[in-house]
Scaffold this motif. Structure first.
Motif, PDB file in Angstrom:
ATOM      1  N   ASN B  74       0.830  -1.261   0.082  1.00  0.00           N
ATOM      2  CA  ASN B  74      -0.015   0.140  -0.039  1.00  0.00           C
ATOM      3  C   ASN B  74       0.862   1.229   0.006  1.00  0.00           C
ATOM      4  N   GLY B  75       2.185   1.162   0.141  1.00  0.00           N
ATOM      5  CA  GLY B  75       3.141   2.482  -0.095  1.00  0.00           C
ATOM      6  C   GLY B  75       3.108   3.111   1.256  1.00  0.00           C
ATOM      7  N   ALA B  76       2.881   2.167   2.466  1.00  0.00           N
ATOM      8  CA  ALA B  76       2.965   2.950   3.805  1.00  0.00           C
ATOM      9  C   ALA B  76       4.286   2.720   4.346  1.00  0.00           C
ATOM     10  N   MET B  91       3.192 -11.369  -3.697  1.00  0.00           N
ATOM     11  CA  MET B  91       4.144 -10.842  -4.683  1.00  0.00           C
ATOM     12  C   MET B  91       3.422 -10.256  -5.912  1.00  0.00           C
ATOM     13  N   LYS B  95       3.564  -6.625  -7.589  1.00  0.00           N
ATOM     14  CA  LYS B  95       3.786  -6.649  -9.225  1.00  0.00           C
ATOM     15  C   LYS B  95       2.542  -5.675  -9.833  1.00  0.00           C
ATOM     16  N   ASP B  96       1.358  -5.935  -9.483  1.00  0.00           N
ATOM     17  CA  ASP B  96       0.268  -5.055  -9.870  1.00  0.00           C
ATOM     18  C   ASP B  96       0.255  -3.672  -9.530  1.00  0.00           C
ATOM     19  N   ARG B  97       0.804  -3.361  -8.347  1.00  0.00           N
ATOM     20  CA  ARG B  97       0.835  -2.044  -7.820  1.00  0.00           C
ATOM     21  C   ARG B  97       2.052  -1.268  -8.338  1.00  0.00           C
ATOM     22  N   TYR B  98       3.096  -1.869  -8.396  1.00  0.00           N
ATOM     23  CA  TYR B  98       4.457  -1.250  -8.616  1.00  0.00           C
ATOM     24  C   TYR B  98       4.967  -1.431  -9.974  1.00  0.00           C
ATOM     25  N   ALA B  99       4.355  -2.404 -10.480  1.00  0.00           N
ATOM     26  CA  ALA B  99       5.150  -2.887 -12.044  1.00  0.00           C
ATOM     27  C   ALA B  99       6.475  -3.459 -11.317  1.00  0.00           C
ATOM     28  N   SER B 100       6.628  -4.074 -10.505  1.00  0.00           N
ATOM     29  CA  SER B 100       7.894  -4.584  -9.953  1.00  0.00           C
ATOM     30  C   SER B 100       7.813  -5.842  -9.100  1.00  0.00           C
ATOM     31  N   MET B 101       8.866  -6.785  -9.302  1.00  0.00           N
ATOM     32  CA  MET B 101       8.821  -7.936  -8.466  1.00  0.00           C
ATOM     33  C   MET B 101       9.098  -7.871  -7.050  1.00  0.00           C
ATOM     34  N   CYS B 247      10.114  -2.435  -2.248  1.00  0.00           N
ATOM     35  CA  CYS B 247       9.417  -2.227  -3.464  1.00  0.00           C
ATOM     36  C   CYS B 247      10.428  -2.335  -4.823  1.00  0.00           C
ATOM     37  N   ASN B 248      11.344  -1.638  -4.701  1.00  0.00           N
ATOM     38  CA  ASN B 248      12.124  -1.569  -5.787  1.00  0.00           C
ATOM     39  C   ASN B 248      13.639  -1.478  -5.089  1.00  0.00           C
TER      40      ASN B 248
END
Lengths: 513, 279
Positions: B74-76, B91, B95-101, B247-248
């Motif tokens: 959720n980016g918190a 996972m 991926k769906d939220r940040y286009a990242s694994m 996230c990244n």
């Protein structure tokens, strides 16, 4: 001596009194203490009872709470404003609720999950998901689904609450209408291998619009109307690219058939494939697709996703017969020539079924910027009839019409009166199909920007630009495909020999919990 | 077509503006959330790091691994501490939220310790016996060589990574309904220390005031108590990694902090707290 005696006597008198008084006092104190002790005992006992009561209540509450933790509720609402730039749009801008969904998930025991997801969009309350999921508890690899759930395809299974642009691509909307289907699915996903295999069997007619001769959809409830079941399979595998990202690849196939509803079946180019089939005969719905998703960590998430699908998609026709019996009037005298003025008109109104070869693909480029911003670009292409060049759309057709055929039928007795039965039968067969709007290919560019406001809220701005392939029209006007419309009483026409503006701007607010 | 080009051009300008805005330097505050098992370790890392890097602010909270992973999705939070690996479904959400694994970092090793009251005569249990005890199949200490008394179970809440790890790797079915769930390993240790017939599980770093039960892989195997040697060698049967998820790929201050955690200085604190270093 006397003094001593007096003192002694006084002491002897006082001492017992003192002893008595002290004894009385001690007795009183003991009694008080006993009383206090009894009261304390009573209080302790009361408290113990109360604690037992509270413990019992807590145990009951914990039991109830434990049951509640087995229920999971989630959902989302998508409220949006749409501005249509199409010339036939009226009204050309609307506020609407796209999704109002609540998902109920109940796991009574480990490995058994019930899922129910209605959509409460005003005026169209529907049940989207309703299935039982049985997970294998030992290997944690197999899951069996039964009920109504998403068809196994990447874009179908990718929830619209997560999607980066407002709508799915055109090819997916065409071949998987309503996304869900009723049937059963086996999912194999070993916990330590990034492999997933999905095998499913469905009724096969979910979400399809199959019109009868009067244009009424005969498939409104999606109840199966042929004995054939459709099969789907999908395999995906993800390769990890260290800490840089990952590459997911996969393929899926659809093997299905649907009742033709008519005697004639056409090829994709509108030539006759077969005729005089049994009406119950089936037409093909077979295709395969290949997908890939690349996730790359470049100053934040970057994703490139795509899928290519091709195959044959059958569209059922219809076959109906109307009979109109006119009044029977017989004129003429005794032993005379008779004149028949009545008719029975029979009209066979058929539309042949057609098996169209199609292909389509989509490519997404998505970039996340920081925690709150995301931009997306999608290009998608859908050719619903790969066997028909654009300049043949509106030209190629099948014409199985039979002109009116009149059969005289009468009987008469040699003497009066003359009796005529079904005096005359006129039979007309309407049976044609001309290529047109459903064969036109489209390219669509979609731009999306999403702002993630917080954990639950996001705002999306989307702009979809569909571009129809212009069709060819010869000098005599043959091949002209048009769609007539009226906006607020003013007639207009879409002429597909031109590019038709059909762009849509979407501003969407999504709340998810 | 001209209008289309104009619109695409305008969209490109908006995207460039957004990109520019997004790449503005971010404040140096680092937020860490997740595993209760790891919270003492994470707080220690933060405390020591902030002393040596006065410009950095590291804020640590617990809540459980599941809570931390949700917060990451959720980016918190910048870093999620988890005492279990991320599930495929989590996972996928990331991926769906940040286009990242996402990025997984193994930052320490732990042996899940079985806590017994000091007066309990039971000294060792097999993994199978533990499964039977915590699933409610074995209810009396007599069945595993102890006194004729009911077994009292203490465990963690379902948002805890320890709960999930122990369930997936030891219990392998549902926990018994009688298992009392407590917020944090410290609470489990406290409960067992006061209950003669109690048994609980949790991170090794918290096991003070209770008896450590030796664990056998099966009937034929030798038993081992969780310690640096047995956990590192893998002899102790219930070992796990402790993770940090991002996230990244980390950059700037975040990268510096992660690098420091994995450095000998950061890993020394792992040992000080009672866990085991990854290197």
């Amino acid at each position: 001596m006397k003094k001593i005696t007096n003192i002694f006597l006084t002491f002897a008198l006082i001492l017992p009194m003192l002893i008595l008084s002290t004894g009385i006092k001690a007795q009183k104190q003991t009694d008080d203490l006993r009383k206090e002790q009894d009261t304390l005992k009573e209080n302790v006992s009361t408290l113990r009872d109360k604690i037992s009561g509270v413990e019992e209540r807590i145990a009951t509450a914990e039991g109830d709470l434990a049951k509640l933790t087995k229920i999971k509720l989630s959902g989302y609402i998508q409220a949006q404003y749409l501005h249509y730039e199409a010339s036939n749009a009226y009204p050309d801008n609307v506020f609407m609720l796209r999704r109002v969904r609540i998902k109920f998930q109940y796991e009574p025991i480990n490995g058994v999950v019930f899922v129910l997801q209605p959509d409460f969009v005003p005026g169209n309350i529907t049940l989207k998901d309703a299935y039982v999921q049985l997970n294998d508890r030992w290997l944690k690899t197999f899951s069996l689904y039964a009920g109504k759930f998403n068809r196994p395809n990447y874009e179908v299974e990718y929830s619209s609450s997560s999607r980066e642009v407002p709508e799915r691509s055109r090819v997916i909307r065409a071949i998987y209408p309503d996304e869900r289907a009723t049937g059963a699915k086996l999912e194999i996903a070993p916990p330590k291998i990034p492999l997933k295999i999905q095998l499913a069997v469905f009724n096969g007619n979910d979400g399809l619009t199959i019109p009868d001769a009067s244009g009424v959809n005969i498939n409104p409830l999606n109840n199966d109307f042929d004995k054939h079941k459709d099969f789907m399979g999908r395999v995906t595998y993800t390769f990890k690219l260290g800490q840089i990202g990952a590459l997911g690849i996969g393929a899926h196939g659809y093997y299905g058939k649907i009742k033709a509803n008519t005697l004639d079946v056409l090829n994709s180019d509108y030539t006759l494939n077969r005729t005089n089939d049994n009406v119950g005969k089936l037409i093909k719905k077979n295709w395969v697709g290949f997908e890939a998703q690349l996730y790359f960590d470049f100053l934040g998430g970057l994703a490139l996703k795509g899928e290519y699908i091709f195959g044959v998609n059958g569209t059922p026709g219809y076959s109906s017969k109307t009979t109109v019996v006119g009044p029977q009037v017989v004129s003429g005298g005794k032993n005379d020539t008779i004149t028949l003025t009545t008719t029975t008109a029979i009209t066979n109104n058929n539309r042949p079924a057609i098996e169209r070869n199609f292909s389509g693909y989509y490519v997404y480029l998505i970039k996340n910027i920081g925690k709150h911003h995301q931009v997306a670009f999608r290009y998608d292409y859908y050719d619903p009839n790969t066997k028909l060049a654009s300049d043949l759309i509106g030209v190629n057709s099948y014409n199985g019409n039979v002109a009116v055929k009149t059969t005289d039928k009468y009987t008469y007795a040699g003497t009066n009166p003359v009796v005529a039965t079904n005096a005359q039968t006129k039979t007309e067969v309407k049976n044609s199909l001309t290529s047109g709007t459903s064969d036109i290919k489209y390219q669509t560019i979609t731009l999306g920007y999403t702002y993630f406001f917080d954990d639950n809220i996001k705002i999306m701005l989307g702009y979809e630009i569909p571009m129809n392939k212009k069709i060819g029209v010869n000098s005599k006007g043959v091949g002209n495909v048009t769609t007539a419309y009226a906006v607020n009483g003013v007639p207009g026409v879409w002429d597909y020999s031109n590019s038709i503006k059909q762009n849509t701007l979407t501003v969407r607010l999504q709340v998810k919990f | 077509m001209k209008k289309l080009k104009t619109k695409i051009g305008m969209a490109a300008i908006v995207m460039i503006a957004v990109l520019g805005f997004a790449f503005m330097p971010a404040p140096k505050k680092i937020t860490v959330k997740g595993s209760d098992t790891m919270v003492i370790l994470a707080q220690k890392w933060a405390e020591v790091y902030m002393k040596s890097h006065p410009q950095a602010i590291v804020q640590v909270t617990g809540g459980g691994s599941g809570t931390g992973i949700s917060a990451l999705i959720n980016g918190a939070t910048d870093i999620c501490n988890s005492s279990r690996p991320m599930k495929q479904s989590e996972m996928d959400k990331l991926k769906d939220r940040y286009a990242s694994m996402g990025v997984e970092i193994r930052c320490a090793k732990d042996g899940i310790t079985i806590f017994l009251n000091e007066s309990n005569p039971v000294k060792e249990l097999t993994v199978k016996q533990l499964s039977n005890i915590f699933s409610g199949k074995t209810r009396n200490w007599k069945e595993v060589g102890g006194p004729d008394q009911d077994i009292k179970l203490y465990g963690r809440e379902n948002s805890s990574g320890t709960y999930v790890f122990f369930k997936d790797n030891v219990v392998k079915t549902d926990y018994a309904a009688s298992c009392q769930t407590l917020p944090g390993t410290a609470a489990v240790v406290n409960a067992v220390s006061k209950d003669k017939y109690g048994i609980g599980y949790g991170g090794a770093a918290y096991a003070a005031g209770v008896k450590h039960c030796a664990v056998k892989k099966d009937d034929k195997s030798p038993s081992f108590v969780a310690n640096a040697e047995t956990v590192k060698s893998g002899q102790y049967p219930i070992t796990r990694y402790l993770y940090m998820y991002l996230c990244n790929r980390p950059t700037g201050e975040l990268k510096a902090y992660i690098d420091w955690i994995l450095s000998p200085e950061g890993q020394k604190l792992v040992t000080d707290i009672g866990y085991f270093p990854v290197k």
